[in-house]
Design an enzyme around this catalytic site. Sequence first.
Site, PDB file in Angstrom:
ATOM      1  N   CYS A  65      39.065  51.982  30.437  1.00 18.65           N
ATOM      2  CA  CYS A  65      40.262  52.759  30.086  1.00 18.65           C
ATOM      3  C   CYS A  65      39.974  54.180  29.606  1.00 18.65           C
ATOM      4  CB  CYS A  65      41.044  52.021  29.009  1.00 18.65           C
ATOM      5  SG  CYS A  65      41.640  50.427  29.570  1.00 18.65           S
TER       6      CYS A  65
HETATM    7  N1  LIG Z   1      40.585  45.932  30.270  1.00 19.31           N
HETATM    8  C1  LIG Z   1      41.338  46.535  29.386  1.00 19.31           C
HETATM    9  O1  LIG Z   1      40.996  46.546  28.215  1.00 19.31           O
HETATM   10  C2  LIG Z   1      42.646  47.206  29.784  1.00 19.31           C
HETATM   11  C3  LIG Z   1      43.541  47.560  28.767  1.00 19.31           C
HETATM   12  C4  LIG Z   1      44.738  48.135  29.096  1.00 19.31           C
HETATM   13  C5  LIG Z   1      45.032  48.412  30.430  1.00 19.31           C
HETATM   14  N2  LIG Z   1      44.147  48.102  31.413  1.00 19.31           N
HETATM   15  C6  LIG Z   1      44.546  48.388  32.786  1.00 19.31           C
HETATM   16  O2  LIG Z   1      44.948  47.196  33.427  1.00 19.31           O
HETATM   17  C7  LIG Z   1      44.559  47.190  34.798  1.00 19.31           C
HETATM   18  C8  LIG Z   1      43.674  45.993  35.093  1.00 19.31           C
HETATM   19  O3  LIG Z   1      42.494  46.086  34.316  1.00 19.31           O
HETATM   20  P1  LIG Z   1      41.536  44.856  34.059  1.00 19.31           P
HETATM   21  O4  LIG Z   1      40.590  45.282  32.996  1.00 19.31           O
HETATM   22  O5  LIG Z   1      42.321  43.600  33.872  1.00 19.31           O
HETATM   23  O6  LIG Z   1      40.788  44.791  35.463  1.00 19.31           O
HETATM   24  P2  LIG Z   1      39.864  43.599  36.017  1.00 19.31           P
HETATM   25  O7  LIG Z   1      38.940  44.221  36.992  1.00 19.31           O
HETATM   26  O8  LIG Z   1      39.329  42.793  34.884  1.00 19.31           O
HETATM   27  O9  LIG Z   1      40.890  42.670  36.781  1.00 19.31           O
HETATM   28  C9  LIG Z   1      41.569  43.044  37.939  1.00 19.31           C
HETATM   29  C10 LIG Z   1      41.673  41.842  38.863  1.00 19.31           C
HETATM   30  O10 LIG Z   1      42.456  42.227  39.986  1.00 19.31           O
HETATM   31  C11 LIG Z   1      41.927  41.561  41.129  1.00 19.31           C
HETATM   32  N3  LIG Z   1      42.407  42.245  42.318  1.00 19.31           N
HETATM   33  C12 LIG Z   1      42.017  43.432  42.844  1.00 19.31           C
HETATM   34  N4  LIG Z   1      42.748  43.733  43.931  1.00 19.31           N
HETATM   35  C13 LIG Z   1      43.639  42.726  44.107  1.00 19.31           C
HETATM   36  C14 LIG Z   1      44.658  42.465  45.039  1.00 19.31           C
HETATM   37  N5  LIG Z   1      44.945  43.344  46.018  1.00 19.31           N
HETATM   38  N6  LIG Z   1      45.360  41.321  44.938  1.00 19.31           N
HETATM   39  C15 LIG Z   1      45.079  40.431  43.954  1.00 19.31           C
HETATM   40  N7  LIG Z   1      44.128  40.627  43.022  1.00 19.31           N
HETATM   41  C16 LIG Z   1      43.415  41.772  43.088  1.00 19.31           C
HETATM   42  C17 LIG Z   1      40.424  41.617  40.908  1.00 19.31           C
HETATM   43  O11 LIG Z   1      39.758  40.643  41.666  1.00 19.31           O
HETATM   44  C18 LIG Z   1      40.333  41.358  39.399  1.00 19.31           C
HETATM   45  O12 LIG Z   1      40.211  39.974  39.108  1.00 19.31           O
HETATM   46  C19 LIG Z   1      43.882  48.536  35.029  1.00 19.31           C
HETATM   47  O13 LIG Z   1      44.816  49.456  35.494  1.00 19.31           O
HETATM   48  C20 LIG Z   1      43.430  48.924  33.634  1.00 19.31           C
HETATM   49  O14 LIG Z   1      43.303  50.326  33.504  1.00 19.31           O
HETATM   50  C21 LIG Z   1      42.973  47.479  31.106  1.00 19.31           C
END
Ligand SMILES: NC(=O)c1ccc[n+]([C@@H]2O[C@H](COP(=O)([O-])OP(=O)(O)OC[C@H]3O[C@@H](n4cnc5c(N)ncnc54)[C@H](O)[C@@H]3O)[C@@H](O)[C@H]2O)c1
Length: 429
Positions: free
Chosen positions: A270
């Site tokens: 992030c």
């Molecule tokens: N990790 C954090 O602390 C956090 C906090 C706030 C916001 N975010 C935001 O949330 C979003 C997700 O982050 P995250 O950390 O959960 O990511 P992550 O990589 O842990 O998880 C994303 C998941 O999406 C799946 N994926 C990708 N393309 C796909 C598709 N087309 N169809 C279905 N599944 C698909 C991946 O396989 C993965 O399991 C990002 O935009 C991030 O910036 C993350």
Amino acid sequence: MSLRQRIDSREAKVGVIGLGYVGLPLAIEFAKAGFDVTGFDVDTGKVEAINAGRSYILDIADAEIAGPVGAGRLRATADMTRLGDMDAIDICVPTPLRKTKDPDMSYIVAAAEQIAKHLHSDMLVVLESTTYPGTTAEVLQPMFEATGRTVGVDFFLAFSPERVDPANAKYTTRNTPKVVGGTTPACSDVAAALYRSAVDTVVPVSSTQVAEMVKLLENTFRAVNIGLVNEIALMAHRMNIDVWEVIDAAKTKPFGFMPFYPGPGLGGHCIPVDPFYLSWKARQTGFECRFIELAGHINGSMPAFVVERIGEALNTKKQALNGSRVHLFGVAYKKNVSDMRESPALDVLELLHRRGAVLSYSDPYVPSLVHGEFRLKSVAEADVTAADCVVICTDHDAFNFASMLERFPLVVDTRNALKGFSAPNLFRL
Ligand SMILES: NC(=O)c1ccc[n+]([C@@H]2O[C@H](COP(=O)([O-])OP(=O)(O)OC[C@H]3O[C@@H](n4cnc5c(N)ncnc54)[C@H](O)[C@@H]3O)[C@@H](O)[C@H]2O)c1
């Protein structure tokens, strides 16, 4: 029955696309709230783990998944045709940067293409992935309206930023207030109703653009303040002042000050990434985000400063970086997590490698590390013996910091893990 009524009666079927750090806890929370939840992910390993009641995220215990899965309220699938069975869908896919620091929208677009194929009347779609202001209106809405349906009438669309803080035991998905902005008032109403069922406090805002920008303000605020305190740390070092003591004293002010701490650089998915979504979008309007660029510059220079400190420490023993055995304690981007995304430890390792240092590391959460030409395996803390210099890069609670000063000839502490200690072989950031 309207979607709003199906949400209120918990009869709505909820889908979550992307079962990572954000999507999985959210899916569990909706299942706990009484909904029938289906998680969608292209990673079949995650799908299998969930269906077997196994967690792959440190903060989530197996039982939290096995409970709702066993009760038939939660399941996972890679079969996107099942999106058509959902009444409400949350998109939680990654939003990384391209090498050029431009937003990589490919995951959001791929998820939206799947939804568009299965969009039906009265369906709610909420984007949760962090992204630039305008994504929901400019990318998602046209894709969904191209199916011949009208937003706010035939289907509902909203943006609601995720605020999950990995390893935070106090604030979870349930008790962290959730900002929600719909494309139309009807969209806001339905989306807010969905979140009220699973989150204690919902904060409605007037548009998807406002909701998108809220998240970017929050993370830019952190990036800029960390940049400021890192600059103060660089400055204090030149003046021979202990920046950690300065911050500890400053934070006794009961108003108008919030402590941020210096460190080896920004990490995670992030803070190092999100501000550039904002500056990219602002550039399209001819606006230059000077704070964001400057903070990025200072934060990005911290790994080099850590390496400079390691060089200074070795210098006191008439040793060069070239050929010295340097051991890193902690490589994850922050304490008590296993997440390696954008971890500054990787930059520190790379810079040390280029200078000829012989590298090793310990991290109880990261058993092995593959990065560029690095193929390293974590060494148990007790087994680390032959190091010329150790570097506390991530202050995991599992480490015995106090013993390090006795065990190793030189200790570089980038996190103030040895607060209160003073020794000739201790070098703080
Ligand atoms: N990790 C954090 O602390 C956090 C906090 C706030 C916001 N975010 C935001 O949330 C979003 C997700 O982050 P995250 O950390 O959960 O990511 P992550 O990589 O842990 O998880 C994303 C998941 O999406 C799946 N994926 C990708 N393309 C796909 C598709 N087309 N169809 C279905 N599944 C698909 C991946 O396989 C993965 O399991 C990002 O935009 C991030 O910036 C993350």
